[in-house]
Design a protein around this motif. Structure first.
Motif, PDB file in Angstrom:
ATOM      1  N   ALA A 110       0.834  -1.211   0.000  1.00  0.00           N
ATOM      2  CA  ALA A 110       0.000   0.000   0.000  1.00  0.00           C
ATOM      3  C   ALA A 110       0.862   1.253   0.000  1.00  0.00           C
ATOM      4  O   ALA A 110       0.542   2.234  -0.690  1.00  0.00           O
ATOM      5  N   MET A 111       1.956   1.217   0.750  1.00  0.00           N
ATOM      6  CA  MET A 111       2.867   2.374   0.762  1.00  0.00           C
ATOM      7  C   MET A 111       3.430   2.617  -0.634  1.00  0.00           C
ATOM      8  O   MET A 111       3.463   3.757  -1.106  1.00  0.00           O
ATOM      9  N   ILE A 117      -2.434   8.203   0.887  1.00  0.00           N
ATOM     10  CA  ILE A 117      -1.637   9.385   1.194  1.00  0.00           C
ATOM     11  C   ILE A 117      -2.546  10.426   1.853  1.00  0.00           C
ATOM     12  O   ILE A 117      -3.710  10.555   1.478  1.00  0.00           O
ATOM     13  N   LYS A 118      -2.055  11.066   2.862  1.00  0.00           N
ATOM     14  CA  LYS A 118      -2.769  12.050   3.693  1.00  0.00           C
ATOM     15  C   LYS A 118      -3.752  11.382   4.665  1.00  0.00           C
ATOM     16  O   LYS A 118      -4.295  12.049   5.520  1.00  0.00           O
ATOM     17  N   ASP A 121      -0.696   7.126   8.046  1.00  0.00           N
ATOM     18  CA  ASP A 121       0.549   7.711   8.541  1.00  0.00           C
ATOM     19  C   ASP A 121       1.793   7.119   7.887  1.00  0.00           C
ATOM     20  O   ASP A 121       2.758   7.844   7.622  1.00  0.00           O
ATOM     21  N   GLN A 122       1.795   5.810   7.622  1.00  0.00           N
ATOM     22  CA  GLN A 122       2.968   5.179   7.017  1.00  0.00           C
ATOM     23  C   GLN A 122       3.131   5.585   5.551  1.00  0.00           C
ATOM     24  O   GLN A 122       4.243   5.834   5.091  1.00  0.00           O
ATOM     25  N   VAL A 123       2.032   5.658   4.828  1.00  0.00           N
ATOM     26  CA  VAL A 123       2.081   6.105   3.428  1.00  0.00           C
ATOM     27  C   VAL A 123       2.559   7.552   3.387  1.00  0.00           C
ATOM     28  O   VAL A 123       3.400   7.922   2.559  1.00  0.00           O
ATOM     29  N   GLN A 124       2.051   8.376   4.298  1.00  0.00           N
ATOM     30  CA  GLN A 124       2.456   9.782   4.342  1.00  0.00           C
ATOM     31  C   GLN A 124       3.923   9.912   4.725  1.00  0.00           C
ATOM     32  O   GLN A 124       4.647  10.739   4.161  1.00  0.00           O
ATOM     33  N   SER A 163       3.338  16.207   4.555  1.00  0.00           N
ATOM     34  CA  SER A 163       2.616  16.500   5.793  1.00  0.00           C
ATOM     35  C   SER A 163       2.973  17.915   6.250  1.00  0.00           C
ATOM     36  O   SER A 163       3.984  18.488   5.825  1.00  0.00           O
ATOM     37  N   GLU A 164       2.145  18.453   7.113  1.00  0.00           N
ATOM     38  CA  GLU A 164       2.414  19.805   7.631  1.00  0.00           C
ATOM     39  C   GLU A 164       3.755  19.840   8.364  1.00  0.00           C
ATOM     40  O   GLU A 164       4.534  20.775   8.207  1.00  0.00           O
TER      41      GLU A 164
END
Length: 189
Positions: A110-111, A117-118, A121-124, A163-164
């Protein structure tokens, strides 16, 4: 040898066959090593899955050539999707050979396909690593070859993917011109 090291070594062995060179090394091998450096720096307690995804993010990228896909945005997006599937399939087999669970393998897949994405957490985290790797090693050569408007567009697209926390970190780690830095100051879409 640990499962993690077994998987990373197998990815490196595959990427060492890249016929394209960067700084005298196979391009995919160097990219994977740079991704691991950034993963370790940004996420020192990263899971095995994130470390494997970072190292394998471009595994055998040369196998699917951009020139074999239609010109234009649609062809580019098709190429990128098929690359993501190829990367996930190759890394999944490597992880299975290293005795990782089906759950761990699915998470890394999936990553690599950028699913969530977004939202995941791991993909981001992988996307943030990708963006930092680009900014650190590939942005300056890219910017030197392209007009300012294309450079600005790529920087804005890069910032939107992050990410921010990562965007704020870019502002402290990179000395960007004000017009480019502005892309990292704005909230992501």
């Amino acid at each position: 040898m640990t499962r993690l090291q077994t998987a990373l070594d197998a990815i490196d062995q595959a990427n060492a066959k890249d016929p394209r060179l960067d700084e005298g090394q196979p391009e995919a091998l160097l990219y994977g090593q740079r991704m691991s450096q950034e993963a370790n720096r940004l996420f020192p307690n990263a899971s095995d899955g994130l470390q494997i995804a970072a190292r394998g993010q471009h595994i055998e990228r040369w196998v699917l050539k951009r020139a074999d896909f239609p010109e234009g945005r649609a062809g580019y997006l098709k190429w990128r999707r098929e690359l993501g599937v190829h990367h996930a399939d190759r890394v999944s087999q490597i992880m299975a050979d290293a005795d990782y669970s089906d759950e761990d393998i699915a998470e890394v897949g999936a990553m690599l396909r950028k699913e969530g994405i977004k939202r995941n957490d791991q993909v981001q985290a992988l996307e943030d690593i990708i963006c930092f790797t680009f900014l650190k090693w590939y942005f300056a050569p890219f910017a030197a070859k392209h007009p300012q408007e294309k450079v600005r567009d790529i920087v804005e697209k890069t910032a939107r993917k992050m990410s921010e926390e990562a965007r704020l970190r870019v502002l402290t780690e990179f000395d960007l011109p004000a017009d480019l830095a502005a892309a990292f100051e704005a909230p992501s879409a």
